[in-house]
Design an enzyme around this catalytic site. Structure first.
Site, PDB file in Angstrom:
ATOM      1  CB  SER A 148      -6.970  -6.088  -0.505  1.00 44.69           C
ATOM      2  OG  SER A 148      -6.978  -6.200  -1.916  1.00 44.69           O
ATOM      3  CE1 TYR A 162      -1.651  -6.549  -0.673  1.00 47.61           C
ATOM      4  CE2 TYR A 162      -3.477  -7.195  -2.064  1.00 47.61           C
ATOM      5  CZ  TYR A 162      -2.849  -6.247  -1.299  1.00 47.61           C
ATOM      6  OH  TYR A 162      -3.414  -5.011  -1.140  1.00 47.61           O
TER       7      TYR A 162
END
Ligand code: NAP
Length: 256
Positions: A148, A162
């Site tokens: 990501s 995250y």
């Protein structure tokens, strides 16, 4: 389609292939000629995906919970009975957790780290024998990890576990790329910016939040299915045979 991008005769596993980015990739691989296996926890979603994508080519689904070591082992055992080798492993299943810093629960931190990092490492461990059987100097097997831009940029958005989980996945991918290159296994990362999925629907379905979000993206829009599909096919096909250890943002310029 040019033969450089064909996946005819290849076998692929896409974890979390029942919706969102995983389904975009699974569909693209089926259409490019691969035999595709998808896995997810939801048995009914697995069945529906196998039916839907199976109508376009060859797609099978196996329900599995990758958040546990046993779940990963069971998946590897089941697929080991159905295939002699695995050309392409896409580690896509992932999760997030958002909460204010002071009250961010450690169970949320651990859930994210478990699925986004530990289970990817475990999947690679378990599927290595099948990947080794597939790879050759002319045509290496491929591991494609879905990272990501959150693992690159410093926009945390209260999803404290995250970004660090994705940064860990990026670094793991680089280490494994170096180690596995002599075994004819390429390891690369797609680091998406925003794409429509269940994970991002809280923004996508809120007009104001969506406007604020896209304002931060140089291209002023989210990514599209065909853009994810095209990069995933490139990395899995002849087009990507000479690429390993790359972390590739697919983000409309967000990580700039
Ligand atoms: N969407 C974005 O904008 C974006 C941006 C950057 C990175 N990513 C990354 O892209 C990947 C896919 O995200 P997405 O947005 O497509 O998410 P999503 O819509 O929530 O899809 C997640 C997929 O993973 C499966 N999954 C979740 N937990 C699982 C588990 N324990 N075991 C097995 N499968 C599991 C889900 O099915 P079940 O619930 O049935 O298990 C589903 O198929 C993730 O790694 C995410 O971090 C997404």
């Amino acid at each position: 389609m040019h033969s450089y991008f064909s996946l005819q005769g290849r076998t692929a596993l896409v974890t979390g292939g029942t919706r969102g980015i995983g389904k975009m990739i699974a569909k693209a691989y089926v259409e490019a000629g691969a035999t595709v296996y998808v896995c997810a926890r939801d048995v009914e979603a697995c069945r529906q995906t196998a039916d839907e994508l199976g109508a376009l080519g060859r797609c099978h689904a196996v329900a599995a919970n990758l958040a546990t070591e046993e779940g990963v082992q069971q998946l590897a055992t089941r697929l080991g009975e159905q295939m002699t080798h695995l050309d392409i492993l896409v580690n896509n299943a992932g999760t997030t957790w958002g909460a204010p810093l002071e009250s961010y629960p450690i169970k949320g931190w651990e859930k994210v780290m478990q699925l986004n990092v530990t289970s990817v490492f475990n999947c690679i461990q378990q599927f290595l024998p099948l990947l080794r059987k597939a790879g050759s100097p002319a045509n290496p097997a491929r591991i494609i990890n879905i990272g990501s831009v959150a693992g690159i940029s410093s926009f945390g958005e209260q999803a404290y576990a995250y970004g660090p989980s994705k940064a860990a996945l990026h670094q793991l991918s680089r280490i494994l790329a170096r180690e596995l290159v002599s075994q004819h296994i390429n390891v690369n990362v797609i680091a998406p910016g925003r794409f429509p999925s269940k994970m991002t629907q809280h923004i996508g379905h809120d007009e104001q939040a969506l406007a604020q979000d896209t304002a931060l993206i140089p291209m002023k829009r989210w990514g599209r299915e065909e853009e994810m599909a095209a990069l995933a096919i490139s990395l899995a096909s002849t087009a990507g045979a000479y690429m390993t250890g790359n972390i590739i943002p697919l983000d409309g310029g967000f990580s700039l």
